[in-house]
Design a protein around this motif. Structure first.
Motif, PDB file in Angstrom:
ATOM      1  N   SER A 124       0.827  -1.211   0.000  1.00 19.46           N
ATOM      2  CA  SER A 124       0.000   0.000   0.000  1.00 19.46           C
ATOM      3  C   SER A 124       0.859   1.257   0.000  1.00 19.46           C
ATOM      4  O   SER A 124       0.550   2.230  -0.691  1.00 19.46           O
ATOM      5  CB  SER A 124      -0.931   0.020   1.210  1.00 19.46           C
ATOM      6  OG  SER A 124      -1.927  -0.954   1.063  1.00 19.46           O
ATOM      7  N   SER A 125       1.941   1.245   0.759  1.00 18.72           N
ATOM      8  CA  SER A 125       2.784   2.440   0.816  1.00 18.72           C
ATOM      9  C   SER A 125       3.439   2.706  -0.537  1.00 18.72           C
ATOM     10  O   SER A 125       3.555   3.850  -0.967  1.00 18.72           O
ATOM     11  CB  SER A 125       3.839   2.329   1.916  1.00 18.72           C
ATOM     12  OG  SER A 125       4.768   1.309   1.621  1.00 18.72           O
ATOM     13  N   LYS A 176       0.787   4.098  -2.839  1.00 16.85           N
ATOM     14  CA  LYS A 176       0.501   5.493  -2.502  1.00 16.85           C
ATOM     15  C   LYS A 176       1.555   6.416  -3.127  1.00 16.85           C
ATOM     16  O   LYS A 176       1.226   7.452  -3.705  1.00 16.85           O
ATOM     17  CB  LYS A 176       0.475   5.662  -0.987  1.00 16.85           C
ATOM     18  CG  LYS A 176       0.003   7.002  -0.527  1.00 16.85           C
ATOM     19  CD  LYS A 176      -0.121   7.007   0.984  1.00 16.85           C
ATOM     20  CE  LYS A 176      -0.615   8.356   1.459  1.00 16.85           C
ATOM     21  NZ  LYS A 176      -0.748   8.419   2.899  1.00 16.85           N
ATOM     22  N   GLY A 226       0.865   6.780  -6.776  1.00 12.02           N
ATOM     23  CA  GLY A 226      -0.222   7.709  -7.070  1.00 12.02           C
ATOM     24  C   GLY A 226       0.237   9.154  -7.032  1.00 12.02           C
ATOM     25  O   GLY A 226      -0.080   9.950  -7.918  1.00 12.02           O
ATOM     26  N   HIS A 227       1.008   9.506  -5.995  1.00 13.81           N
ATOM     27  CA  HIS A 227       1.531  10.873  -5.911  1.00 13.81           C
ATOM     28  C   HIS A 227       2.476  11.158  -7.083  1.00 13.81           C
ATOM     29  O   HIS A 227       2.425  12.221  -7.689  1.00 13.81           O
ATOM     30  CB  HIS A 227       2.281  11.079  -4.589  1.00 13.81           C
ATOM     31  CG  HIS A 227       1.407  11.120  -3.388  1.00 13.81           C
ATOM     32  ND1 HIS A 227       0.405  12.047  -3.230  1.00 13.81           N
ATOM     33  CD2 HIS A 227       1.369  10.345  -2.279  1.00 13.81           C
ATOM     34  CE1 HIS A 227      -0.203  11.844  -2.077  1.00 13.81           C
ATOM     35  NE2 HIS A 227       0.356  10.818  -1.487  1.00 13.81           N
ATOM     36  N   VAL A 278      -5.540   2.292  -3.722  1.00 15.68           N
ATOM     37  CA  VAL A 278      -4.619   3.081  -2.916  1.00 15.68           C
ATOM     38  C   VAL A 278      -3.931   4.149  -3.769  1.00 15.68           C
ATOM     39  O   VAL A 278      -3.883   5.322  -3.402  1.00 15.68           O
ATOM     40  CB  VAL A 278      -3.572   2.168  -2.237  1.00 15.68           C
ATOM     41  CG1 VAL A 278      -2.538   2.982  -1.502  1.00 15.68           C
ATOM     42  CG2 VAL A 278      -4.258   1.199  -1.288  1.00 15.68           C
ATOM     43  N   ALA A 279      -3.411   3.750  -4.928  1.00 14.30           N
ATOM     44  CA  ALA A 279      -2.721   4.707  -5.807  1.00 14.30           C
ATOM     45  C   ALA A 279      -3.685   5.755  -6.345  1.00 14.30           C
ATOM     46  O   ALA A 279      -3.361   6.944  -6.411  1.00 14.30           O
ATOM     47  CB  ALA A 279      -2.042   3.971  -6.958  1.00 14.30           C
ATOM     48  N   ALA A 305      -4.506   8.335  -3.692  1.00 17.99           N
ATOM     49  CA  ALA A 305      -3.377   9.249  -3.516  1.00 17.99           C
ATOM     50  C   ALA A 305      -3.326  10.257  -4.660  1.00 17.99           C
ATOM     51  O   ALA A 305      -3.080  11.449  -4.440  1.00 17.99           O
ATOM     52  CB  ALA A 305      -2.069   8.466  -3.438  1.00 17.99           C
ATOM     53  N   SER A 358      -3.644  14.324  -4.324  1.00 17.58           N
ATOM     54  CA  SER A 358      -2.597  15.218  -4.826  1.00 17.58           C
ATOM     55  C   SER A 358      -3.144  16.197  -5.852  1.00 17.58           C
ATOM     56  O   SER A 358      -2.835  17.385  -5.806  1.00 17.58           O
ATOM     57  CB  SER A 358      -1.462  14.403  -5.464  1.00 17.58           C
ATOM     58  OG  SER A 358      -0.783  13.668  -4.501  1.00 17.58           O
TER      59      SER A 358
END
Length: 137
Positions: A66-67, A70, A73-74, A110-111, A114, A118
């Motif tokens: 998940s991290s 994320k 995605g940012h 998740v992505a 994010a 953003s």
């Protein structure tokens, strides 16, 4: 040390780690990860795969998948901003009025979440769509 941490499991050093615990990104369900697990077992190393942490709310701090999603995605929004070549927010200048950018995010995992956050923070008008049934909640 009895406990060792590594981003990638040091496969060629496993025999020297007999009796130790190795915490690493293994991907035990992938072909390459299965080989690492077999080599660790043969070498007598206790292997803890960080990708095996359950993807539940209480374990989010430990969830490396998940991290990474994320961060992806940012980064997608930052890369798109660079390619776009303009500001996201609406601008009013002496040269005229510029509307805010329009961002469309495919996938609200998740992505995607994010990326939505953003883009919204940059001032873009955001729309999103996901094919999964749980996304219409």
């Amino acid at each position: 040390a009895q406990v060792l941490f590594a981003i990638e499991a040091p496969v060629r050093d496993l025999p020297a780690m007999r009796g130790k615990v190795l915490i690493s990104w293994v991907g035990r369900l992938l072909d390459n990860g299965k080989k690492v697990v077999e080599q660790a077992n043969a070498a007598g190393v206790t292997l803890i795969d960080v990708t095996a942490v359950p993807r539940i709310t209480i374990a989010q701090k430990l969830d490396v998948l998940s991290s990474q999603a994320k961060v992806a995605g940012h980064r997608a929004v930052v890369e798109a901003t660079y390619a776009f070549g303009r500001f996201h927010t609406a601008e009013m200048t002496a040269a005229g009025k510029y509307p805010p950018s329009q961002t469309f995010v495919l996938g609200c995992g998740v992505a995607g979440l994010a990326a939505i956050g953003s883009s919204k923070a940059f001032g873009s008008v955001v729309r999103a769509w996901d094919v999964r049934d749980v996304s219409d909640q």
